[in-house]
Scaffold this active site. Structure first.
Site, PDB file in Angstrom:
ATOM      1  N   LYS A  30       0.842  -1.197   0.000  1.00 42.04           N
ATOM      2  CA  LYS A  30       0.000   0.000   0.000  1.00 42.04           C
ATOM      3  C   LYS A  30       0.879   1.249   0.000  1.00 42.04           C
ATOM      4  O   LYS A  30       1.853   1.338   0.764  1.00 42.04           O
ATOM      5  CB  LYS A  30      -0.898   0.008   1.234  1.00 42.04           C
ATOM      6  CG  LYS A  30      -1.918  -1.128   1.265  1.00 42.04           C
ATOM      7  CD  LYS A  30      -3.029  -0.916   0.256  1.00 42.04           C
ATOM      8  CE  LYS A  30      -4.152  -1.912   0.442  1.00 42.04           C
ATOM      9  NZ  LYS A  30      -5.286  -1.663  -0.479  1.00 42.04           N
ATOM     10  N   LYS A  44     -14.039  -6.630  -6.889  1.00 40.22           N
ATOM     11  CA  LYS A  44     -14.290  -7.108  -5.528  1.00 40.22           C
ATOM     12  C   LYS A  44     -15.779  -7.380  -5.410  1.00 40.22           C
ATOM     13  O   LYS A  44     -16.601  -6.498  -5.702  1.00 40.22           O
ATOM     14  CB  LYS A  44     -13.858  -6.066  -4.489  1.00 40.22           C
ATOM     15  CG  LYS A  44     -12.358  -5.839  -4.420  1.00 40.22           C
ATOM     16  CD  LYS A  44     -12.009  -4.744  -3.427  1.00 40.22           C
ATOM     17  CE  LYS A  44     -10.499  -4.515  -3.379  1.00 40.22           C
ATOM     18  NZ  LYS A  44     -10.148  -3.325  -2.561  1.00 40.22           N
TER      19      LYS A  44
END
Length: 342
Positions: free
Chosen positions: A160, A264
């Site tokens: 990230k 997702k």
């Protein structure tokens, strides 16, 4: 076989360590488990896992939809799942609970006919390789975690980024040094400006870092910015938060703004996710599949979907590995980065 009852159960999990992305830090994850029961006693299971800063949903909000879901489904035939999916479009503003219910219906349907959900979705394969994720940390902790993940056998590592270009470059470059055979997915979660994103990508490329996906570099609504990064980055650019629905995917394809789409189920629901797969395949856009904060009962949904369709080049299905209370429910085995459906 008719649906006779639907139950919701809110479950609170704690992360082993605080999980930080450019949008904020999280120490807990509250999910909603769903059970769809048929007249013959068969039960199908799903799980909704939301992140408010991404989807605007909370578990408390989702839990309040129980009566609405009962009104839609009770007394309906699970074998007419396409009609049920159509009726569930009324929940399109809350895709996480929609995904959980849709999968619970599929799960019950499959048990009725003695088949596995991945077979229902196409039966392409029963084994996947997932990455494992490192949140935004200081340099020392990032290197420590990347080395640990690499030693566990993972060769796809997600890092990230998105808060500080200079620090992010250093974190990823140093990560490469302790994981020489790994390839990386770098995920900014909308944190960069288009100019910063290109600067970041070119710096990593100069250091010969093997980045296979540069995920959601800029704000989800900045489609022009996404296109700018795509045509100026040496790495393939993926949309995540920019794509919730099939209409979002179609817009990005038309705007020529992405190389990959990260689906997702918690963003799209099951039915829209399948449509996005078809749109991407028709447009020759690559696919990866990701997760929110699902436990094993929820990550199972994406495992079956990904394995059955065989549509995904990269799999980011590791959320259950970060939860303290995880008890590994489901019909899969985790062997390092490899997930095997039983």
């Amino acid at each position: 076989m008719k649906i006779t009852s639907i139950s919701f159960k809110k479950t609170l999990y704690s992360y082993f360590e605080p999980f930080t992305i450019s949008l904020g830090s999280h120490e807990e994850q509250e999910n909603v488990e769903v059970c769809v029961k048929l007249k013959n006693g068969i039960e199908g299971y799903g799980e909704a896992s939301s992140l408010f800063v991404i989807s605007g949903e909370t578990a408390a909000m989702l839990e309040k939809l129980h009566q609405t879901v009962e009104d839609i489904l009770i007394g309906k035939d699970v074998e007419s799942y396409a009609n049920l999916f159509h009726d569930l479009q009324t929940l399109r503003a809350t895709p996480a609970i929609k995904a959980a219910i849709e999968f619970a219906i599929v799960d019950a349907f499959c048990k009725q006919f003695n088949m596995k959900p991945y077979q229902f979705f196409g039966g392409s394969k029963n084994t996947l390789e997932t990455d494992k994720t490192v949140g935004i940390e200081n340099l020392e902790n990032t290197i420590k975690k990347v080395k640990r993940i690499y030693d566990e056998g993972f060769r796809k590592i997600k890092i990230k980024v998105g808060r500080d270009v200079k620090n992010d470059i250093e974190r990823v470059v140093k990560s490469k040094e302790v994981s020489p055979q790994a390839s990386f997915i770098v995920d900014a979660n909308q944190g960069f400006t288009p100019k910063e994103a290109v600067e970041f990508a070119k710096a990593l490329y100069a250091e010969k870092v093997d980045v296979v996906i540069f995920e959601q570099p800029v704000n989800r609504y900045n489609i022009e910015g996404m296109r700018f990064v795509r045509f100026n980055s040496p790495y393939p650019v993926a949309a995540d938060e920019s794509v919730f629905t099939k209409y979002d995917a179609l817009k990005l394809v038309r705007e020529d703004a992405v190389d990959f789409i990260n689906i997702k189920l918690m963003k799209s629901g099951l039915s829209d996710a399948m449509s996005i797969v078809h749109i991407a395949q028709a447009a020759n856009i690559g696919l990866m599949i990701g997760c929110m904060g699902e436990s094993s009962i929820g990550i199972r949904q994406s495992i079956h979907f990904a394995a059955g369709t065989g549509a995904f080049l990269y799999h980011d299905l590791d959320s259950h590995l970060s939860l303290k209370e995880e008890s590994f429910r489901g019909d899969f085995v985790q062997d390092g980065p490899f997930i095997i459906l039983e």
